[in-house]
Design a protein around this motif. Sequence first.
Motif, short mmCIF file in Angstrom:
data_model
loop_
_atom_site.label_atom_id
_atom_site.label_comp_id
_atom_site.label_asym_id
_atom_site.label_seq_id
_atom_site.Cartn_x
_atom_site.Cartn_y
_atom_site.Cartn_z
N ARG A 353 -25.58 33.70 2.45
CA ARG A 353 -25.50 35.04 3.04
C ARG A 353 -24.61 35.02 4.28
NH1 ARG A 353 -31.85 35.82 2.43
NH2 ARG A 353 -31.96 37.03 0.51
N GLY A 357 -20.95 36.85 4.63
CA GLY A 357 -20.78 37.87 5.67
C GLY A 357 -19.67 37.55 6.65
N LEU A 375 -28.19 41.17 -4.45
CA LEU A 375 -27.28 42.23 -4.05
C LEU A 375 -26.63 41.98 -2.70
CD1 LEU A 375 -29.32 45.38 -5.18
CD2 LEU A 375 -27.38 44.28 -6.34
N ASP A 376 -27.34 41.29 -1.79
CA ASP A 376 -26.77 41.09 -0.46
C ASP A 376 -25.71 40.00 -0.42
OD1 ASP A 376 -28.45 38.95 -0.82
OD2 ASP A 376 -29.69 39.30 0.94
#
Length: 438
Positions: A353, A357, A375-376
């Motif tokens: 993640r 990001g 989804l993230d």
Amino acid sequence: MTEPTFKKISVIGLGYIGLPTAAMFASRKIKVVGVDVNQHAVDTINCGEVHIVEPDLDLVVRAVVNEGYLKATTEPEPAEAFLIAVPTPFKGENHEPDLKYIEAAARAIAPVLKAGDLVILESTSPVGATESMANWLAEARPDLTFPQTAGKASDIRVAHCPERVLPGKVMQELITNDRVIGGMTTKCSEAASRLYKNFVTGECVVASGPRVAEMAKLTENSFRDVNIAFANELSIICDKLGMDVWELISLANRHPRVNILQPGPGVGGHCIAVDPWFIVSSAPEQTKLIRAAREVNDAKPQWVIDKVHAAIGAHLSAHPDKTATEVTLAIYGLAFKPDIDDLRESPALEIARALVGAHSGPVLVAEPNIDALPLDLAPARLVNHETIRADIHVMLVDHKSFKSSSTPTGLLVDARGGWDISQAKAKAKGKASTATDK
């Protein structure tokens, strides 16, 4: 007087522990009703299929559903024994145990309880959780008596029996592992032991009470957490001193009384990463070592993230014509341990993640045990590891399929020791140096 046998059992929570347990009882020709709030899980099970990955579980579930010994529902039904296997997460940022799912399960089964029933808490829980559960049941059913007030003469038996199985080997270890049973009275322990002996070939060891049984499970996982923290700290020290931590551990483990575990990107799962905090919450002033181990393991993901950013910087320095948007990053593994699909509390997922990001270029993710990325993690792409072409390769989980494949070409950040770094250096001869966390 001979105690009656169990003809119908209810398992509350059909996740990674509840469903295998329900299937195991059903395989012994006992009627089992599984209860879960997830309608998709209920529908899947009633079709004879499974919604989680666990070797051999699908075969057993298909058989017991087709034979009529297991069914799933969203509402509890009367039974003679109730096993509660629901999550026990944290609430807030201080790692305070949250018993809301246990309380919800207790209040859900309370209306269908009758005298003579047995209620077992299997969820890994902080010390005192079983007694809290008994109190919630008593509040909901004042017409029945419970062990905390009626002792051995209680209408309802209550016990704690924590699961002690390894994901990937659950169906075997449910049978062969010893079970620690902590009844609120000797009658409660006897009833719980009799229940588990329907399929357990290991010993049913009776603890002096539910608190000791709760603490036993927490202690087992805290022991492992402390040992993993030692290995993780060694990996950081070796990186600073320019040593190969895997070689170091291999040499140290040649001592007959030394068995250092392998370092990794952190600690995941819903046990080892969680249970030590339950002990800390029970005795905050007396748990300095356990807290320190948790802090070491909780900090390891950021250390890996920093190594990846350093590798990206090294690649850009070696290729000044490139920008970060042109650097392809490949991540290998998201599960909290090898060869399973469980992403709960996974440090690999946390790292992925953060990298997705922060990185402006393409990110490829190889995780052979899932069909779609969380989804993230968008806009990362789920790919087959054998087709990956990337500039930076990050090993977070050493799945068998990764280790059986050739070491990729490019800069490597290997948090699990799954790649042959010497092979990678040979492939990259004349190119940028290999970056690893070894």
